[in-house]
Scaffold this active site. Structure first.
Site, PDB file in Angstrom:
ATOM      1  N   ASN A  40       0.795  -1.226   0.000  1.00  0.00           N
ATOM      2  CA  ASN A  40       0.000   0.000   0.000  1.00  0.00           C
ATOM      3  C   ASN A  40       0.828   1.278   0.000  1.00  0.00           C
ATOM      4  OD1 ASN A  40      -2.167  -1.650  -0.138  1.00  0.00           O
ATOM      5  ND2 ASN A  40      -2.668  -1.533   2.039  1.00  0.00           N
ATOM      6  N   CYS A  61     -10.837  -5.431  -2.960  1.00  0.00           N
ATOM      7  CA  CYS A  61     -11.524  -6.419  -2.120  1.00  0.00           C
ATOM      8  C   CYS A  61     -12.963  -5.978  -1.827  1.00  0.00           C
ATOM      9  CB  CYS A  61     -10.763  -6.589  -0.806  1.00  0.00           C
ATOM     10  SG  CYS A  61      -9.137  -7.322  -1.063  1.00  0.00           S
ATOM     11  N   ASP A 100      -6.877  -3.983   8.600  1.00  0.00           N
ATOM     12  CA  ASP A 100      -6.275  -5.119   7.877  1.00  0.00           C
ATOM     13  C   ASP A 100      -5.647  -6.131   8.816  1.00  0.00           C
ATOM     14  OD1 ASP A 100      -4.898  -2.926   5.312  1.00  0.00           O
ATOM     15  OD2 ASP A 100      -6.932  -3.575   5.746  1.00  0.00           O
TER      16      ASP A 100
HETATM   17  C1  EPZ Z   1      -6.499   1.604   1.844  1.00  0.00           C
HETATM   18  O1  EPZ Z   1      -7.767   1.456   1.217  1.00  0.00           O
HETATM   19  C2  EPZ Z   1      -5.833   0.241   1.756  1.00  0.00           C
HETATM   20  N1  EPZ Z   1      -5.712  -0.139   0.354  1.00  0.00           N
HETATM   21  C3  EPZ Z   1      -6.666  -0.798   2.509  1.00  0.00           C
HETATM   22  O2  EPZ Z   1      -5.944  -2.025   2.483  1.00  0.00           O
HETATM   23  C4  EPZ Z   1      -6.807  -0.361   3.959  1.00  0.00           C
HETATM   24  O3  EPZ Z   1      -7.636  -1.286   4.635  1.00  0.00           O
HETATM   25  C5  EPZ Z   1      -7.451   1.029   3.997  1.00  0.00           C
HETATM   26  O4  EPZ Z   1      -6.635   1.959   3.227  1.00  0.00           O
HETATM   27  C6  EPZ Z   1      -7.556   1.564   5.418  1.00  0.00           C
HETATM   28  O5  EPZ Z   1      -6.287   1.638   5.992  1.00  0.00           O
HETATM   29  C7  EPZ Z   1      -4.738   0.430  -0.397  1.00  0.00           C
HETATM   30  O6  EPZ Z   1      -3.963   1.260   0.066  1.00  0.00           O
HETATM   31  C8  EPZ Z   1      -4.653  -0.025  -1.828  1.00  0.00           C
HETATM   32  P1  EPZ Z   1      -9.930   4.398   2.801  1.00  0.00           P
HETATM   33  P2  EPZ Z   1      -8.649   2.776   0.849  1.00  0.00           P
HETATM   34  O7  EPZ Z   1     -10.141   5.345   1.680  1.00  0.00           O
HETATM   35  O8  EPZ Z   1      -7.738   3.882   0.492  1.00  0.00           O
HETATM   36  C9  EPZ Z   1     -14.598   5.215   3.047  1.00  0.00           C
HETATM   37  C10 EPZ Z   1      -5.540  -4.261   1.859  1.00  0.00           C
HETATM   38  O9  EPZ Z   1      -5.975  -5.380   2.152  1.00  0.00           O
HETATM   39  N2  EPZ Z   1     -14.427   6.074   1.866  1.00  0.00           N
HETATM   40  O10 EPZ Z   1      -9.107   4.817   3.983  1.00  0.00           O
HETATM   41  O11 EPZ Z   1      -9.686   2.359  -0.127  1.00  0.00           O
HETATM   42  C11 EPZ Z   1     -14.400   3.730   2.689  1.00  0.00           C
HETATM   43  O12 EPZ Z   1     -15.583   3.189   2.137  1.00  0.00           O
HETATM   44  C12 EPZ Z   1      -6.502  -3.095   1.683  1.00  0.00           C
HETATM   45  O13 EPZ Z   1      -4.322  -3.989   1.665  1.00  0.00           O
HETATM   46  C13 EPZ Z   1     -15.535   6.809   1.418  1.00  0.00           C
HETATM   47  O14 EPZ Z   1     -16.623   6.731   1.979  1.00  0.00           O
HETATM   48  O15 EPZ Z   1      -9.313   3.036   2.270  1.00  0.00           O
HETATM   49  C14 EPZ Z   1     -14.056   3.118   4.015  1.00  0.00           C
HETATM   50  O16 EPZ Z   1     -15.232   2.870   4.750  1.00  0.00           O
HETATM   51  C15 EPZ Z   1      -7.914  -3.469   2.088  1.00  0.00           C
HETATM   52  N3  EPZ Z   1     -15.376   7.600   0.319  1.00  0.00           N
HETATM   53  C16 EPZ Z   1     -13.244   4.223   4.705  1.00  0.00           C
HETATM   54  O17 EPZ Z   1     -13.563   5.452   4.014  1.00  0.00           O
HETATM   55  C17 EPZ Z   1     -14.176   7.713  -0.347  1.00  0.00           C
HETATM   56  O18 EPZ Z   1     -14.088   8.461  -1.339  1.00  0.00           O
HETATM   57  C18 EPZ Z   1     -11.736   3.984   4.646  1.00  0.00           C
HETATM   58  O19 EPZ Z   1     -11.381   3.895   3.290  1.00  0.00           O
HETATM   59  C19 EPZ Z   1     -13.075   6.963   0.127  1.00  0.00           C
HETATM   60  C20 EPZ Z   1     -13.221   6.161   1.238  1.00  0.00           C
END
Ligand code: EPZ
Length: 454
Positions: A40, A137, A326
């Site tokens: 990541n 995922c 995670d």
């Molecule tokens: C990153 O995902 C990681 N993936 C995830 O790891 C990790 O679990 C997550 O960050 C939290 O640390 C990568 O970096 C590729 P978020 P990301 O935006 O960026 C909501 C793994 O297994 N949200 O922090 O997608 C979202 O739905 C993966 O390595 C909105 O509502 O996570 C979630 O509920 C799984 N609108 C929360 O925020 C948006 O525009 C956190 O999502 C963006 C996000």
């Protein structure tokens, strides 16, 4: 039980699509694994190379399919990607960046979420971008509203199309004041990758501050970006006209490190995780110890094993520096073997306990409460999407035929099969190649007893 003949060729390659593992459990995992750069961070650093006027070198890049997806997307946009001067290094020459054709982009997007981060760099370089619908995922809706709102604030025009989004920046991109509704990792990266070349200053509030984010900031600073990280999740970025390439070694993968630590806990083994560092895993190490684990921080890694009988814990996932979402999947496998009742509150995603169905099929006692638990004061403010899992142990796990649902859940299924008595058939394991380099080779090195049956 004799360990099956080692087929190095099979072990070294990424797990082929459609693979099925026959895993014989009941044996502690013992030995050493080395974790490379964080999935990541590495994938985002590759996108950042698009912003440089000169060549970038990234080191400790993990050999995983998420990296391969981003590599092919960069190549489709005219970036020349080659191996660097040391194993695990990649060189990116962005001097020929040109607009790609939709069918090529779509063919390369794969099951990744990273394409959304191409928006800012492509708008800066080409004035336009097409981003196909995202994969990733299935652990919740995974909306991108924070990303698109931020891009509009920078002056981008965003048009939803049947299979993706088309963006343009008719008047260029200008610095903006952005306050994220939630400290989203991806949205923070979106803002950073766009603001560094925007005209003027950007103020980002409620930013994510995960170690991978801080490593991305360090890499951007090496390129010539001017980024200051203030207290209370505030980040200021002063846009600059030009950025040069970087030479950067990725931060280690703390998700993979935590996964192997939980494998040692669940199988009552002992695993040295080379490359793991204490600083980025402080919260994990506290929970690991409270669950009955023992660890020894050494110069080149951390040794993990069980210390006492496993103990039940109550954990709330949260943004950094909290307990990472995670990390809960592999921990829950170990908690099925603890005497007593554990509670895991998942506060980041709305559907991240799907993997527990397979554990229940194997004999675990896990109740998922889709709307959380109504209980006393919490360290983490409740979110409307919160779920909770109540794990009551110890329950012996029995072998079963299971299908891997996602990356982190899938890892947990393999550990559960290694913990269970008997032989389990685990299919869909190729998804593990998205985030775990040389997964089969590492399992073999730790004495796991399994065959690739298909
Ligand atoms: C990153 O995902 C990681 N993936 C995830 O790891 C990790 O679990 C997550 O960050 C939290 O640390 C990568 O970096 C590729 P978020 P990301 O935006 O960026 C909501 C793994 O297994 N949200 O922090 O997608 C979202 O739905 C993966 O390595 C909105 O509502 O996570 C979630 O509920 C799984 N609108 C929360 O925020 C948006 O525009 C956190 O999502 C963006 C996000």
């Amino acid at each position: 039980m004799t360990t099956p003949p080692r087929d190095a060729a099979v072990d070294l390659a990424p797990v082929p699509a459609g693979s099925v593992l026959a895993i014989r459990g009941g044996r502690p995992l013992r030995g050493r694994v080395d974790v490379k750069g964080a999935k990541n961070l590495a994938t985002k650093a590759m996108v950042a190379a698009l912003l440089g006027e000169t060549t970038s070198i990234l080191r400790d890049v993990p050999d995983i399919s998420d990296v391969a997806v981003v590599r092919s997307l960069l190549e489709v946009h005219g970036v020349n990607v080659s191996e660097g001067d040391e194993p695990g290094s990649m060189v990116f020459d962005p001097s020929e960046v040109e607009s790609a054709h939709f069918e090529e982009i779509d063919a390369h997007a794969g099951a990744s979420r990273i394409p959304i981060l191409f928006c800012g760099p492509l708008l800066h370089r080409l004035g336009q971008a097409f981003i196909p619908d995202l994969g990733g995922c299935r652990i919740g809706d995974r909306p991108i509203d924070f990303h698109l709102d931020a891009l509009r604030k920078f002056g981008a025009v965003v048009e939803k199309q049947p299979n993706g989004i088309r963006l343009s920046a008719p008047n260029g991109l200008k610095g903006a004041n952005i306050h994220l509704p939630y400290p989203s990792v991806g949205a923070t990266e979106q803002v950073l990758l766009t603001a560094v070349r925007a005209e003027g200053t950007t103020e980002l509030r409620n930013a994510a501050i995960e170690p991978e984010i801080m490593d991305l900031i360090a890499l951007l600073q090496k390129m010539g970006a001017i980024i200051s990280y203030e207290p209370n999740r505030v980040i200021f970025i002063e846009g600059v006209d030009e950025l040069r390439g970087y030479d950067h070694r990725c931060i280690f993968d703390r998700n993979e490190a935590a996964s192997w630590a939980c494998a040692a806990l669940a199988t009552d083994g002992e695993i040295f995780v080379g490359g793991a560092k204490q600083q980025e895993m402080l919260t994990f190490l506290n929970v690991f110890r409270k669950a009955g684990g023992w660890f020894d921080v050494q110069e080149d890694g951390i040794l993990f094993r069980r210390d006492t009988a496993l103990k039940p814990v109550t954990v709330e996932t949260d943004v950094h520096p909290g307990f990472m979402t995670d990390w809960q999947q592999p921990l829950i496998v170990a908690l099925t073997q603890a005497k007593g009742r554990s509670i895991v509150h998942e506060t980041v995603y709305e559907n991240r306990f799907g993997f527990t169905d397979a554990l229940v099929k194997m004999g675990a006692d896990i109740e998922v409460h889709p709307h959380g638990l109504q209980n006393g004061p919490r360290r983490v403010a409740r979110r409307e999407l919160e779920q909770a899992a109540v794990i009551t142990g110890p329950t012996p796990l029995r072998a079963a035929d299971i299908v891997v649902p996602d990356l982190r859940g899938g890892y947990s299924h393999v550990i559960a099969a290694l913990t269970a008595e008997g032989e389990s058939q685990v299919s869909g394991v190729d998804i593990l190649s998205r985030g775990y380099e040389k997964f089969l080779e590492k399992l073999r090195a730790l004495g796991a007893d399994f065959d690739v049956v298909r």
